[in-house]
Write a protein that holds these residues in place. Sequence first.
Motif, PDB file in Angstrom:
ATOM      1  N   ASP A 221       0.838  -1.202   0.000  1.00  0.00           N
ATOM      2  CA  ASP A 221       0.000   0.000   0.000  1.00  0.00           C
ATOM      3  C   ASP A 221       0.873   1.253   0.000  1.00  0.00           C
ATOM      4  O   ASP A 221       2.076   1.194   0.253  1.00  0.00           O
ATOM      5  CB  ASP A 221      -1.025  -0.011   1.139  1.00  0.00           C
ATOM      6  CG  ASP A 221      -0.435   0.363   2.479  1.00  0.00           C
ATOM      7  OD1 ASP A 221       0.784   0.220   2.648  1.00  0.00           O
ATOM      8  OD2 ASP A 221      -1.199   0.796   3.358  1.00  0.00           O
ATOM      9  N   ARG A 296      -7.031  -8.075  11.152  1.00  0.00           N
ATOM     10  CA  ARG A 296      -8.077  -7.812  10.153  1.00  0.00           C
ATOM     11  C   ARG A 296      -7.397  -7.676   8.807  1.00  0.00           C
ATOM     12  O   ARG A 296      -6.158  -7.720   8.725  1.00  0.00           O
ATOM     13  CB  ARG A 296      -8.732  -6.487  10.518  1.00  0.00           C
ATOM     14  CG  ARG A 296      -7.586  -5.466  10.685  1.00  0.00           C
ATOM     15  CD  ARG A 296      -7.964  -4.063  10.754  1.00  0.00           C
ATOM     16  NE  ARG A 296      -6.803  -3.242  11.056  1.00  0.00           N
ATOM     17  CZ  ARG A 296      -6.006  -2.681  10.160  1.00  0.00           C
ATOM     18  NH1 ARG A 296      -6.252  -2.848   8.872  1.00  0.00           N
ATOM     19  NH2 ARG A 296      -4.969  -1.961  10.522  1.00  0.00           N
ATOM     20  N   GLY A 298      -6.291  -5.397   5.438  1.00  0.00           N
ATOM     21  CA  GLY A 298      -5.863  -4.012   5.253  1.00  0.00           C
ATOM     22  C   GLY A 298      -6.799  -3.258   4.326  1.00  0.00           C
ATOM     23  O   GLY A 298      -7.516  -3.837   3.523  1.00  0.00           O
ATOM     24  N   ASP A 299      -6.761  -1.947   4.451  1.00  0.00           N
ATOM     25  CA  ASP A 299      -7.535  -1.081   3.575  1.00  0.00           C
ATOM     26  C   ASP A 299      -6.570   0.011   3.111  1.00  0.00           C
ATOM     27  O   ASP A 299      -6.040   0.723   3.966  1.00  0.00           O
ATOM     28  CB  ASP A 299      -8.702  -0.493   4.375  1.00  0.00           C
ATOM     29  CG  ASP A 299      -9.751   0.123   3.471  1.00  0.00           C
ATOM     30  OD1 ASP A 299      -9.511   0.232   2.257  1.00  0.00           O
ATOM     31  OD2 ASP A 299     -10.824   0.498   3.990  1.00  0.00           O
ATOM     32  N   GLU A 301      -5.532  -2.469   0.819  1.00  0.00           N
ATOM     33  CA  GLU A 301      -5.021  -3.721   0.248  1.00  0.00           C
ATOM     34  C   GLU A 301      -6.144  -4.679  -0.152  1.00  0.00           C
ATOM     35  O   GLU A 301      -6.052  -5.381  -1.162  1.00  0.00           O
ATOM     36  CB  GLU A 301      -4.099  -4.435   1.247  1.00  0.00           C
ATOM     37  CG  GLU A 301      -2.762  -3.740   1.500  1.00  0.00           C
ATOM     38  CD  GLU A 301      -2.793  -2.864   2.733  1.00  0.00           C
ATOM     39  OE1 GLU A 301      -3.838  -2.230   2.994  1.00  0.00           O
ATOM     40  OE2 GLU A 301      -1.774  -2.800   3.436  1.00  0.00           O
TER      41      GLU A 301
END
Length: 429
Positions: A221, A296, A298-299, A301
């Motif tokens: 990212d 959790r 990824g954001d 990703e």
Amino acid sequence: MKPVRILLLGSGGREHALAWKISQSSLCEKLFIAPGNAGTESCGENVNISYNDFLAVQSLCLREHIELVIVGPEEPLVNGIYDYFKSDAALRNIALIGPSKYAAQMEGSKAFAKAFMHRHNIPTASYREFDLSNYEEGVAYLQSLPIPIVLKADGLAAGKGVIICQNHVEAMAEFELMIQQSKFGEAGKKVVVEEFLKGIELSMFALVDGRSFVLLPEAKDYKRIGEGDTGLNTGGMGAVSPVPFADGLFMQKVRERIIEPTVKGLQQEKFEYIGFVFFGLINVNGDPYVIEYNCRLGDPETEVVIPRLQNDIVELFLAASKQHLSDIKVRIDPRAAATVVAVSGGYPGNYEKGFDIDGLDILQEDDVFIFHAGTTRHNDVIVTNGGRVLTITSFGDTVSKAARRSSEMMEFLDFHGIYYRRDIGYEFA
Ligand code: AMP
Ligand code: GLY
């Protein structure tokens, strides 16, 4: 297997990508997203409750006969949503994807994660831990370290708790602010002081079930607001998958030195952990080290990893909940994927919300996906509702071609103050 009724918690681009994937499954009878965004509406039914309001989540689960809950963000996990479900007779039998409160400390406490890595010989930066009780020792230790010096507030700090100090004066000042002045609150009064590692970062994701695991594709990212990785840190301005430098040899090291010992460690220590493990890694001269664990996905990703996953994701979740992941073989789209995030003007500083988003219905190419993040619906119009507004994911033969396509597709979209990076994947061109 019989189709199930599913609740997905969260409201970001990560959750739209997950909702999109879940909604394609023949094992999904009905999908609810709480609270969701204007994009998740097209994948299921949004329910306007907070995912931190466990009582509201409980009544939704009972009212809608939910059988599977997927927790997107870390906050409810660190707050103990798993334990809440297990301690309630009516919720106990609902499958929940996410670790227990204790196990979520892998993300929620830097000191907990470092001690875990230490116990299991998992390569990571050397470190020491300080708080009020050994503050003076910490000051002396800082003075003895070479620069840069990495300071990490122990608890969750909305992504701001890591400070990389370029000189000793700054390191002392930050150390004092964190421990004496509670700069990052109570949980940040414990500080991990770490050796600085130089290299390129990448992220890996495993779904674990307490016995076995499956690995999702790796991703990288782009955290800085400005092109060329300059300016302030953000939640993430784009991502690519695969990561070209992660070749066979490197990935073998990641598996043997990091993923397998981590999964084995979780099992040996009897963590209640059915969910995602996010490995934040750094490649130091060909050797992988762990920068951090998250509990959790990824954001942003997820917005490149999930479109590359060819399996039925609900089948994966159900297998994980029954500890049958060893039966699953993951299939990955060989094409590269890249996502480019459009943010509100001013982000990651102050920004305004509520601007109309134009062009959402024009962009209808095959294999180009718009995942919403900070969006909401006002009657018939979709408007901006956050810093990261939406993201476009494209495929290509290479990550740079995929990224170029996502940037080109962004031209179709518009809202007041729109900004996005046009250089995602630049180092792989
Ligand atoms: P974290 O919140 O742990 O992900 O840290 C935020 C960012 O700080 C990481 O993505 C890295 O870019 C950087 N970072 C954290 N720890 C180190 C370290 N030991 N050496 C170099 N960079 C680091
Ligand atoms: N993109 C990094 C994260 O989700 O923490």
